[in-house]
Design a protein around this motif. Structure first.
Motif, PDB file in Angstrom:
ATOM      1  N   LEU A  22       0.832  -1.202   0.000  1.00  0.00           N
ATOM      2  CA  LEU A  22       0.000   0.000   0.000  1.00  0.00           C
ATOM      3  C   LEU A  22       0.869   1.256   0.000  1.00  0.00           C
ATOM      4  O   LEU A  22       0.607   2.212  -0.742  1.00  0.00           O
ATOM      5  N   ARG A  23       1.920   1.273   0.799  1.00  0.00           N
ATOM      6  CA  ARG A  23       2.808   2.428   0.875  1.00  0.00           C
ATOM      7  C   ARG A  23       3.454   2.707  -0.479  1.00  0.00           C
ATOM      8  O   ARG A  23       3.437   3.835  -0.976  1.00  0.00           O
ATOM      9  N   PHE A  27       2.997   5.875  -3.240  1.00  0.00           N
ATOM     10  CA  PHE A  27       4.106   6.640  -3.809  1.00  0.00           C
ATOM     11  C   PHE A  27       4.031   6.651  -5.338  1.00  0.00           C
ATOM     12  O   PHE A  27       4.203   7.695  -5.971  1.00  0.00           O
ATOM     13  N   LEU A  28       3.765   5.508  -5.923  1.00  0.00           N
ATOM     14  CA  LEU A  28       3.662   5.436  -7.386  1.00  0.00           C
ATOM     15  C   LEU A  28       2.496   6.282  -7.891  1.00  0.00           C
ATOM     16  O   LEU A  28       2.590   6.940  -8.929  1.00  0.00           O
ATOM     17  N   GLY A  29       1.376   6.258  -7.167  1.00  0.00           N
ATOM     18  CA  GLY A  29       0.225   7.069  -7.551  1.00  0.00           C
ATOM     19  C   GLY A  29       0.536   8.556  -7.491  1.00  0.00           C
ATOM     20  O   GLY A  29       0.125   9.329  -8.373  1.00  0.00           O
ATOM     21  N   VAL A  35       3.392  13.637 -12.761  1.00  0.00           N
ATOM     22  CA  VAL A  35       3.718  13.573 -14.191  1.00  0.00           C
ATOM     23  C   VAL A  35       2.548  14.098 -15.017  1.00  0.00           C
ATOM     24  O   VAL A  35       2.737  14.861 -15.974  1.00  0.00           O
ATOM     25  N   CYS A  36       1.338  13.724 -14.653  1.00  0.00           N
ATOM     26  CA  CYS A  36       0.160  14.201 -15.391  1.00  0.00           C
ATOM     27  C   CYS A  36       0.006  15.714 -15.279  1.00  0.00           C
ATOM     28  O   CYS A  36      -0.301  16.397 -16.259  1.00  0.00           O
TER      29      CYS A  36
END
Length: 86
Positions: A22-23, A27-29, A35-36
């Motif tokens: 989850l952590r 972070f990836l999200g 970036v978006c």
């Protein structure tokens, strides 16, 4: 006040696999969202050129619509004037 104060750090359990997953997923999200947002703020040169050509096409189409739309209005004015003359 003679009670002893427990100043030792509390016991923290090791994170489970699900908590770690989850952590790192969060972070990836967050990185993906950054970036978006940067992609919207800093447009690429190809996208900018395409927008210019699309905007000129849209303007040309609007001008043609205006020219076509002006003709019926003139006809309506002529009809009203002819009715007034009667």
């Amino acid at each position: 006040m003679s009670a002893e104060l427990d100043l030792s750090p509390p016991e923290v359990p090791e994170p489970t696999f699900l908590e770690s997953l989850l952590r790192y997923g969060l972070f990836l999200g967050a990185i993906f969202q950054l970036v978006c947002i940067l992609a919207v703020i800093i447009p690429s040169s190809k996208g900018h050129e395409q927008e210019e050509t699309e905007s000129t096409d849209v303007k040309a189409a609007e001008q043609m619509k205006k020219a076509k739309g002006a003709t019926p209005q003139i006809r309506q004015k002529l009809k009203k004037e002819s009715k007034k003359k009667r």
